[in-house]
Design an enzyme around this catalytic site. Structure first.
Site, short mmCIF file in Angstrom:
data_model
loop_
_atom_site.label_atom_id
_atom_site.label_comp_id
_atom_site.label_asym_id
_atom_site.label_seq_id
_atom_site.Cartn_x
_atom_site.Cartn_y
_atom_site.Cartn_z
N HIS A 160 -90.69 -55.51 -12.85
CA HIS A 160 -89.77 -54.17 -12.65
C HIS A 160 -88.88 -55.29 -14.26
O HIS A 160 -88.54 -55.65 -14.69
CB HIS A 160 -88.32 -54.10 -11.84
N SER A 185 -89.76 -48.36 -11.02
CA SER A 185 -88.64 -49.68 -9.93
C SER A 185 -88.84 -48.25 -9.36
O SER A 185 -88.62 -47.30 -9.24
CB SER A 185 -87.32 -50.38 -9.66
N THR A 186 -88.43 -48.64 -7.82
CA THR A 186 -88.83 -47.36 -6.01
C THR A 186 -87.08 -46.16 -7.05
O THR A 186 -87.91 -44.77 -6.99
CB THR A 186 -88.48 -47.93 -5.22
N GLY A 187 -86.28 -47.16 -7.35
CA GLY A 187 -85.52 -46.38 -7.90
C GLY A 187 -85.70 -45.00 -8.69
O GLY A 187 -86.00 -43.65 -8.81
N1 CTP Z 1 -81.77 -51.48 -7.62
C1 CTP Z 1 -80.66 -51.25 -9.20
N2 CTP Z 1 -80.09 -52.53 -9.09
C2 CTP Z 1 -79.50 -53.37 -8.06
C3 CTP Z 1 -80.93 -53.06 -7.00
C4 CTP Z 1 -81.46 -52.28 -6.75
O1 CTP Z 1 -81.05 -50.14 -9.65
N3 CTP Z 1 -79.07 -54.18 -8.34
C5 CTP Z 1 -82.19 -50.01 -7.84
C6 CTP Z 1 -83.43 -49.98 -8.89
O2 CTP Z 1 -84.32 -48.51 -9.03
C7 CTP Z 1 -84.86 -50.28 -7.29
C8 CTP Z 1 -83.75 -48.73 -6.47
O3 CTP Z 1 -82.25 -49.55 -6.15
O4 CTP Z 1 -85.89 -49.25 -7.50
C9 CTP Z 1 -83.83 -49.80 -4.59
O5 CTP Z 1 -83.76 -51.04 -4.16
P1 CTP Z 1 -85.68 -51.76 -4.40
O6 CTP Z 1 -84.54 -51.48 -2.61
O7 CTP Z 1 -84.49 -53.40 -4.50
O8 CTP Z 1 -86.34 -51.60 -4.53
P2 CTP Z 1 -87.29 -51.89 -5.56
O9 CTP Z 1 -88.05 -51.44 -6.46
O10 CTP Z 1 -88.32 -52.51 -3.83
O11 CTP Z 1 -87.64 -53.54 -6.10
P3 CTP Z 1 -88.69 -54.25 -5.50
O12 CTP Z 1 -89.76 -54.67 -5.72
O13 CTP Z 1 -88.16 -55.44 -6.61
O14 CTP Z 1 -88.31 -55.31 -4.25
#
Ligand code: CTP
EC number: 2.4.99.-
Length: 319
Positions: A293, A241-243
């Protein structure tokens, strides 16, 4: 030596455990947390064997010329043309070159941040990384406003800015970027086909409005390298994931990494509902096959690292 020592069986069964027990196995103490500096150094050294965040955080101008055709990283049969606009926005040198910080915050987007009152604490870090152009002003008390580095998946244009259909969507976007000043705006433009139009529109708006943001576009090898690192440590994550990507990159620049807004579970430890994003009504998708993810597995890993003092995970209130 140097492995995170997550046993294979523990990791493989983690998703099942999470489904069965909810999030209750993730209780972790924040009060007696202490940084383990030698572990931090060891992790940095090990990650450096897979990627050098200074270099892989962005391709640079000299990597391409306008008109070059490249293959998408996760969709090798599809190609993308490097446009003049895109080329003109590639940085001359890595925007992270020689940048080092004592403490950094990586801010995820979970609804767990609501009512956390973590804003001040987040803003007190030397370098703050945020994801997907998440709004901050309206949520400043809980999430802070400092944004030194912010990611933007191309899908954000559709999701949060109406696909730029109206002038007002475009204005809102330009306004959001103008607040970033000369922060790094990190756009994974070469991952999968589908967002190229959006990336072009974004590039055109940045150029037309002479915005000061420092654009960065992750290298073609970044995601493979990050995946390789975690796989070697027995954390089988196909699409980080991005995070998690941000944490992995931050290990290069930051001595102390604090994570906020990581909580990929629909309930908190007291059983109270938690929104997927703190700022919109997107629903949880990662228990279905629809999401690429494996955030619960990522979270479990980060929790282990918290307990070992490699990073600090905050999922409760800050005051
Ligand atoms: N995150 C988390 N718990 C959540 C939402 C997000 O731990 N309920 C963390 C994840 O590591 C995520 C980061 O925050 O990658 C950023 O959130 P988001 O913008 O939703 O990330 P994306 O990785 O882009 O997810 P997606 O591809 O589903 O849009």
């Amino acid at each position: 030596e140097g492995e995170l020592c997550l046993s294979r069986s523990l990791v493989n069964s983690s998703d099942k455990i999470i489904r069965k027990t909810g999030s209750s196995i993730f209780q972790h103490s924040v009060e007696d947390w202490k940084i383990n500096s030698s572990l931090v150094l060891e992790i940095r050294k090990n990650i450096l064997r897979f990627l050098d965040a200074e270099r892989d955080v962005s391709v640079v101008k000299s990597s391409f010329k306008p008109g070059d055709v490249i293959h998408y990283v996760l969709d090798r049969r599809r190609t993308l043309n490097i446009s003049h606009d895109l080329h003109s926005l590639l940085p001359e040198v890595s925007p992270m070159k020689n940048r080092r910080f004592k403490t950094c915050a990586v801010v995820g987007n979970s609804g767990i941040l609501l009512d956390s009152e973590c804003g001040k604490e987040i803003d007190s870090h030397n370098f703050v990384i945020r994801c997907n152009l998440a709004p901050v002003v309206e949520f400043a008390a809980d999430v802070g406003t400092k944004s030194d580095f912010i990611t933007m998946n191309p899908s954000v244009v559709q999701r949060a800015f109406g696909g730029f259909r109206n002038e007002s969507d475009r204005e809102k976007f330009v306004h959001r970027l103008s607040m970033l000043n000369d922060s790094v705006l990190w756009i994974p433009a070469f991952m999968v086909k589908g967002g190229e139009k959006h990336v072009e529109w974004v590039n055109a708006l940045i150029l037309k409005n002479k915005l000061k943001v420092r654009t960065a576009y992750p290298s073609l090898r970044l995601i493979h390298a990050v995946r390789g690192y975690w796989l070697t440590n027995k954390v089988p994550i196909k699409r980080p994931s991005t995070g998690l990507l941000m944490y992995t990159l931050a290990t290069r620049f930051c001595d102390e990494i604090h994570l906020y807004g990581f909580w990929p579970f629909p309930k908190d430890l007291n059983g109270k509902a938690v929104k997927y994003h703190y700022y919109d009504d997107l629903k949880y998708r990662y228990f279905s096959n629809a999401s690429p993810h494996r955030m619960p597995l990522e979270f479990k890993t980060l929790n282990v690292l918290h307990n070992r003092g490699a990073l600090k995970l905050t999922t409760g209130k800050c005051v």
